[in-house]
Design an enzyme around this catalytic site. Structure first.
Site, PDB file in Angstrom:
ATOM      1  N   THR A  65      -5.422  97.871 -50.558  1.00  0.00           N
ATOM      2  CA  THR A  65      -5.225  99.114 -51.295  1.00  0.00           C
ATOM      3  C   THR A  65      -6.529  99.890 -51.457  1.00  0.00           C
ATOM      4  O   THR A  65      -7.612  99.287 -51.484  1.00  0.00           O
ATOM      5  CB  THR A  65      -4.648  98.772 -52.686  1.00  0.00           C
ATOM      6  OG1 THR A  65      -4.697  99.929 -53.509  1.00  0.00           O
ATOM      7  CG2 THR A  65      -5.451  97.680 -53.391  1.00  0.00           C
ATOM      8  N   ASP A  66      -6.398 101.198 -51.642  1.00  0.00           N
ATOM      9  CA  ASP A  66      -7.591 102.010 -51.927  1.00  0.00           C
ATOM     10  C   ASP A  66      -8.137 101.723 -53.333  1.00  0.00           C
ATOM     11  O   ASP A  66      -9.272 102.082 -53.646  1.00  0.00           O
ATOM     12  CB  ASP A  66      -7.271 103.506 -51.764  1.00  0.00           C
ATOM     13  CG  ASP A  66      -6.188 104.026 -52.707  1.00  0.00           C
ATOM     14  OD1 ASP A  66      -5.564 103.216 -53.423  1.00  0.00           O
ATOM     15  OD2 ASP A  66      -5.959 105.255 -52.730  1.00  0.00           O
ATOM     16  N   GLU A  67      -7.327 101.051 -54.177  1.00  0.00           N
ATOM     17  CA  GLU A  67      -7.774 100.816 -55.562  1.00  0.00           C
ATOM     18  C   GLU A  67      -8.985  99.900 -55.648  1.00  0.00           C
ATOM     19  O   GLU A  67      -9.645  99.836 -56.678  1.00  0.00           O
ATOM     20  CB  GLU A  67      -6.631 100.209 -56.398  1.00  0.00           C
ATOM     21  CG  GLU A  67      -5.454 101.132 -56.518  1.00  0.00           C
ATOM     22  CD  GLU A  67      -4.549 100.814 -57.700  1.00  0.00           C
ATOM     23  OE1 GLU A  67      -4.930 100.017 -58.572  1.00  0.00           O
ATOM     24  OE2 GLU A  67      -3.456 101.385 -57.737  1.00  0.00           O
TER      25      GLU A  67
ATOM     26  N   TYR B 191      -5.214  93.853 -61.183  1.00  0.00           N
ATOM     27  CA  TYR B 191      -4.568  93.999 -59.860  1.00  0.00           C
ATOM     28  C   TYR B 191      -5.618  94.326 -58.795  1.00  0.00           C
ATOM     29  O   TYR B 191      -5.721  93.632 -57.775  1.00  0.00           O
ATOM     30  CB  TYR B 191      -3.502  95.101 -59.906  1.00  0.00           C
ATOM     31  CG  TYR B 191      -3.096  95.581 -58.524  1.00  0.00           C
ATOM     32  CD1 TYR B 191      -2.403  94.753 -57.645  1.00  0.00           C
ATOM     33  CD2 TYR B 191      -3.434  96.871 -58.071  1.00  0.00           C
ATOM     34  CE1 TYR B 191      -2.054  95.176 -56.363  1.00  0.00           C
ATOM     35  CE2 TYR B 191      -3.091  97.302 -56.799  1.00  0.00           C
ATOM     36  CZ  TYR B 191      -2.401  96.453 -55.944  1.00  0.00           C
ATOM     37  OH  TYR B 191      -2.062  96.874 -54.686  1.00  0.00           O
TER      38      TYR B 191
ATOM     39  N   LYS C  94      -6.975  92.132 -55.531  1.00  0.00           N
ATOM     40  CA  LYS C  94      -6.886  92.603 -54.145  1.00  0.00           C
ATOM     41  C   LYS C  94      -8.286  92.633 -53.513  1.00  0.00           C
ATOM     42  O   LYS C  94      -8.452  92.286 -52.338  1.00  0.00           O
ATOM     43  CB  LYS C  94      -6.251  93.997 -54.084  1.00  0.00           C
ATOM     44  CG  LYS C  94      -4.781  94.053 -54.427  1.00  0.00           C
ATOM     45  CD  LYS C  94      -3.873  93.274 -53.498  1.00  0.00           C
ATOM     46  CE  LYS C  94      -3.745  93.877 -52.126  1.00  0.00           C
ATOM     47  NZ  LYS C  94      -2.741  93.150 -51.292  1.00  0.00           N
TER      48      LYS C  94
HETATM   49  P1  NAD Z   1       6.200  95.033 -53.791  1.00  0.00           P
HETATM   50  O1  NAD Z   1       5.818  94.595 -55.152  1.00  0.00           O
HETATM   51  O2  NAD Z   1       7.301  96.015 -53.614  1.00  0.00           O
HETATM   52  O3  NAD Z   1       6.583  93.767 -52.897  1.00  0.00           O
HETATM   53  C1  NAD Z   1       5.850  92.581 -52.930  1.00  0.00           C
HETATM   54  C2  NAD Z   1       6.660  91.508 -52.198  1.00  0.00           C
HETATM   55  O4  NAD Z   1       5.897  90.292 -52.189  1.00  0.00           O
HETATM   56  C3  NAD Z   1       8.000  91.179 -52.892  1.00  0.00           C
HETATM   57  O5  NAD Z   1       9.022  91.077 -51.922  1.00  0.00           O
HETATM   58  C4  NAD Z   1       7.741  89.830 -53.550  1.00  0.00           C
HETATM   59  O6  NAD Z   1       8.911  89.034 -53.678  1.00  0.00           O
HETATM   60  C5  NAD Z   1       6.738  89.209 -52.579  1.00  0.00           C
HETATM   61  N1  NAD Z   1       5.898  88.193 -53.221  1.00  0.00           N
HETATM   62  C6  NAD Z   1       5.220  88.282 -54.390  1.00  0.00           C
HETATM   63  N2  NAD Z   1       4.589  87.120 -54.652  1.00  0.00           N
HETATM   64  C7  NAD Z   1       4.851  86.289 -53.614  1.00  0.00           C
HETATM   65  C8  NAD Z   1       4.463  84.961 -53.300  1.00  0.00           C
HETATM   66  N3  NAD Z   1       3.676  84.245 -54.116  1.00  0.00           N
HETATM   67  N4  NAD Z   1       4.916  84.403 -52.156  1.00  0.00           N
HETATM   68  C9  NAD Z   1       5.735  85.112 -51.314  1.00  0.00           C
HETATM   69  N5  NAD Z   1       6.128  86.376 -51.571  1.00  0.00           N
HETATM   70  C10 NAD Z   1       5.693  86.955 -52.705  1.00  0.00           C
HETATM   71  O7  NAD Z   1       4.858  95.560 -53.129  1.00  0.00           O
HETATM   72  P2  NAD Z   1       4.607  96.771 -52.125  1.00  0.00           P
HETATM   73  O8  NAD Z   1       4.459  98.011 -52.899  1.00  0.00           O
HETATM   74  O9  NAD Z   1       5.576  96.669 -51.028  1.00  0.00           O
HETATM   75  O10 NAD Z   1       3.143  96.385 -51.598  1.00  0.00           O
HETATM   76  C11 NAD Z   1       2.987  95.523 -50.476  1.00  0.00           C
HETATM   77  C12 NAD Z   1       1.505  95.347 -50.200  1.00  0.00           C
HETATM   78  O11 NAD Z   1       0.902  96.616 -49.987  1.00  0.00           O
HETATM   79  C13 NAD Z   1       0.729  94.721 -51.355  1.00  0.00           C
HETATM   80  O12 NAD Z   1      -0.220  93.829 -50.807  1.00  0.00           O
HETATM   81  C14 NAD Z   1       0.050  95.893 -52.033  1.00  0.00           C
HETATM   82  O13 NAD Z   1      -1.142  95.484 -52.645  1.00  0.00           O
HETATM   83  C15 NAD Z   1      -0.198  96.802 -50.861  1.00  0.00           C
HETATM   84  N6  NAD Z   1      -0.272  98.244 -51.137  1.00  0.00           N
HETATM   85  C16 NAD Z   1       0.745  98.860 -51.810  1.00  0.00           C
HETATM   86  C17 NAD Z   1       0.702 100.239 -52.002  1.00  0.00           C
HETATM   87  C18 NAD Z   1       1.799 100.973 -52.724  1.00  0.00           C
HETATM   88  O14 NAD Z   1       1.646 102.158 -53.015  1.00  0.00           O
HETATM   89  N7  NAD Z   1       2.919 100.354 -53.033  1.00  0.00           N
HETATM   90  C19 NAD Z   1      -0.386 100.965 -51.512  1.00  0.00           C
HETATM   91  C20 NAD Z   1      -1.405 100.286 -50.845  1.00  0.00           C
HETATM   92  C21 NAD Z   1      -1.326  98.943 -50.649  1.00  0.00           C
HETATM   93  O1  DAU Z   2      -3.369 103.360 -54.646  1.00  0.00           O
HETATM   94  C1  DAU Z   2      -2.565 102.355 -54.120  1.00  0.00           C
HETATM   95  C2  DAU Z   2      -1.813 101.661 -55.236  1.00  0.00           C
HETATM   96  O2  DAU Z   2      -0.809 102.570 -55.670  1.00  0.00           O
HETATM   97  C3  DAU Z   2      -1.186 100.341 -54.821  1.00  0.00           C
HETATM   98  O3  DAU Z   2      -2.210  99.439 -54.483  1.00  0.00           O
HETATM   99  C4  DAU Z   2      -0.324  99.756 -55.943  1.00  0.00           C
HETATM  100  O4  DAU Z   2       0.335  98.589 -55.505  1.00  0.00           O
HETATM  101  C5  DAU Z   2       0.700 100.801 -56.356  1.00  0.00           C
HETATM  102  O5  DAU Z   2       1.439 100.314 -57.453  1.00  0.00           O
HETATM  103  C6  DAU Z   2       0.014 102.110 -56.718  1.00  0.00           C
HETATM  104  O6  DAU Z   2      -0.755 101.962 -57.929  1.00  0.00           O
HETATM  105  P1  DAU Z   2      -0.768 103.105 -59.053  1.00  0.00           P
HETATM  106  O7  DAU Z   2      -1.155 102.510 -60.336  1.00  0.00           O
HETATM  107  O8  DAU Z   2      -1.539 104.297 -58.582  1.00  0.00           O
HETATM  108  O9  DAU Z   2       0.804 103.508 -59.012  1.00  0.00           O
HETATM  109  P2  DAU Z   2       1.865 103.793 -60.175  1.00  0.00           P
HETATM  110  O10 DAU Z   2       3.096 104.289 -59.512  1.00  0.00           O
HETATM  111  O11 DAU Z   2       1.984 102.672 -61.133  1.00  0.00           O
HETATM  112  O12 DAU Z   2       1.189 105.013 -60.937  1.00  0.00           O
HETATM  113  C7  DAU Z   2       0.847 106.211 -60.258  1.00  0.00           C
HETATM  114  C8  DAU Z   2       0.183 107.129 -61.279  1.00  0.00           C
HETATM  115  O13 DAU Z   2       1.162 107.557 -62.223  1.00  0.00           O
HETATM  116  C9  DAU Z   2      -0.909 106.455 -62.083  1.00  0.00           C
HETATM  117  O14 DAU Z   2      -1.951 107.392 -62.330  1.00  0.00           O
HETATM  118  C10 DAU Z   2      -0.232 106.071 -63.383  1.00  0.00           C
HETATM  119  C11 DAU Z   2       0.805 107.159 -63.560  1.00  0.00           C
HETATM  120  N1  DAU Z   2       2.057 106.744 -64.228  1.00  0.00           N
HETATM  121  C12 DAU Z   2       2.710 105.641 -63.772  1.00  0.00           C
HETATM  122  C13 DAU Z   2       3.886 105.223 -64.363  1.00  0.00           C
HETATM  123  C14 DAU Z   2       4.598 103.977 -63.880  1.00  0.00           C
HETATM  124  C15 DAU Z   2       2.577 107.515 -65.261  1.00  0.00           C
HETATM  125  O15 DAU Z   2       1.993 108.543 -65.652  1.00  0.00           O
HETATM  126  N2  DAU Z   2       3.747 107.118 -65.839  1.00  0.00           N
HETATM  127  C16 DAU Z   2       4.420 105.992 -65.450  1.00  0.00           C
HETATM  128  O16 DAU Z   2       5.475 105.667 -66.043  1.00  0.00           O
END
Ligand code: NAD
Ligand code: DAU
Length: 347
Positions: free
Chosen positions: A129-131, A154, A158
């Site tokens: 992630t970019d975080e 988190y 990562k």
């Molecule tokens: P998600 O939470 O939707 O899915 C995570 C999956 O991992 C689920 O299916 C869960 O059951 C599985 N999992 C969790 N713990 C596990 C374990 N111990 N063993 C096996 N499986 C397990 O997540 P996502 O949003 O699809 O993100 C996927 C990846 O991408 C993550 O590594 C996250 O850090 C990264 N990422 C997400 C975003 C985003 O915006 N969602 C952005 C950048 C990077």
């Molecule tokens: O940047 C990549 C990341 O983006 C991934 O690594 C994470 O897995 C993914 O969850 C996401 O993280 P964020 O914290 O940026 O996403 P989230 O959707 O939780 O929140 C997006 C923005 O919106 C953040 O600034 C918090 C705000 N927010 C979020 C929720 C859930 C609100 O204002 N209200 C809300 O209820």
């Protein structure tokens, strides 16, 4: 890449990736999807895939932290490639209960790396992630050389996993690639994240909780564009390298929420405009102010570019959630455990 272990394939991005890889890409091998099915993992996200790709897709319920499970997968399926999505992914949950994040994101990645080292793999691709780069001020972009500065449990977990992957390349010569992506949105995202939460609350005319003043900025990327970038990196990326992936699409949270409100007003108008549901609530502790990704390296070296605009991607996403109310209801009620039991004989 004949036998690819995809971890976390039942989550949001992993399930999109599996669908795209099997039905739209030039990948001809087999996918072994290892997923623990936590609250965020849902077999229904891959409904139809095992029937359509009987010889090319296997699901295994299991934990990436479990040595026996991972060892057995290498033996049984001849795993030669790993695409590692599995993680605890929600920042707010990591603030309340960080332990699962340390376990899965750090120890789980370590366990996979150990088996990759012991068995040898063609590639270990790590999804990050970019975080990990922390928070930006008003200007600047995250590049691949921006120092790590994670601010939540988190992002710290990562960051630790990224460094382990890097160390296994440097020390043991495991062929790795790492991608650090910005915020994704699109079909199958669990409705605890900003965009699906706002769509579904708006649809039900519930409050739309915006943290702080809603001025935090995220860089949004449609999930399909992320998946295409991952596959390009896996095929053509230089081993040992990191690639940033971003949408070049910085938007303040309040503007994202207002755009969703406008779409909801068009598609399913209520008595009052949806924006009247916006409620400013207490801010997230340690809330990163701004993310913005420079993906020039990926664009230059691998000729990747996001295809979806935020306007078109958001409209598709709103429509997808409105068209999948049964999926949503099952997710929200926990009834998808029953659905899985009915469809898969209880896993
Ligand atoms: P998600 O939470 O939707 O899915 C995570 C999956 O991992 C689920 O299916 C869960 O059951 C599985 N999992 C969790 N713990 C596990 C374990 N111990 N063993 C096996 N499986 C397990 O997540 P996502 O949003 O699809 O993100 C996927 C990846 O991408 C993550 O590594 C996250 O850090 C990264 N990422 C997400 C975003 C985003 O915006 N969602 C952005 C950048 C990077
Ligand atoms: O940047 C990549 C990341 O983006 C991934 O690594 C994470 O897995 C993914 O969850 C996401 O993280 P964020 O914290 O940026 O996403 P989230 O959707 O939780 O929140 C997006 C923005 O919106 C953040 O600034 C918090 C705000 N927010 C979020 C929720 C859930 C609100 O204002 N209200 C809300 O209820």
């Amino acid at each position: 890449m004949k036998n690819m272990l995809v971890t976390g394939g039942c989550g949001f991005i992993g399930s999109n990736f599996i669908r795209i890889l099997l039905s739209e890409s030039d990948f001809t091998g087999r996918i072994i999807n290892l997923d623990k099915l936590t609250y965020a993992g849902n077999l229904e996200n891959l409904d139809g895939v095992s029937d359509q790709f009987k010889d090319r897709y296997v699901f295994v319920k299991g934990d990436i932290c479990d040595s026996e499970t991972v060892s057995e997968l290498f033996k049984s399926y001849g795993v030669d490639t790993i695409c590692h999505f599995a993680a605890e992914s929600h920042v707010d949950r990591s603030i309340v209960q960080p332990d699962a994040f340390i376990r899965t994101n750090i120890n789980g990645t370590f366990n996979l790396l150990e088996y990759a080292r012991l068995n040898g793999v063609e590639l270990f691709h790590h999804i990050s992630t970019d975080e990990v780069y922390g928070s930006l001020g008003e200007t600047g972009l995250f590049t691949e050389t921006t120092p790590y500065s994670p601010n939540s449990p988190y992002s710290a977990s990562k960051a630790a996993s990224d460094l382990l992957v890097r160390a296994y390349f440097k020390t043991y010569g495991i062929p790795v690639t790492i991608s650090n992506c910005s915020n994704n949105y699109g079909p199958y995202q669990f409705p605890e994240k900003l965009i699906p939460l706002m769509i579904l609350n708006g649809f039900e005319r519930k409050a739309l909780p915006v943290y702080g003043r809603g001025v935090n900025i995220r860089d949004w990327l449609y999930v399909r564009d992320h998946c295409i970038a991952i596959w390009k990196i896996m095929k053509h990326g230089k081993r040992g390298e990191t690639y940033n992936i971003g949408g070049d699409c910085e938007i303040r949270n309040i503007d994202v929420v207002e755009m969703i409100c406008n779409l909801l007003d068009e598609i399913c108008p209520g008595k009052t405009p949806a924006r009247e549901l916006i409620t400013f609530v207490k801010d997230r502790p340690g809330h990163d102010m701004r993310y913005a990704v420079d993906s020039q390296k990926l664009q230059r070296e691998l000729k990747w570019r996001p295809e979806e605009t935020f306007e078109s991607g958001l409209a598709k996403t709103v429509q997808w959630y409105l068209d999948h109310t049964e999926w949503v209801n099952r997710i929200k009620s926990g009834a998808y455990t029953q659905w899985i039991s009915d469809h898969y004989g209880g896993i």
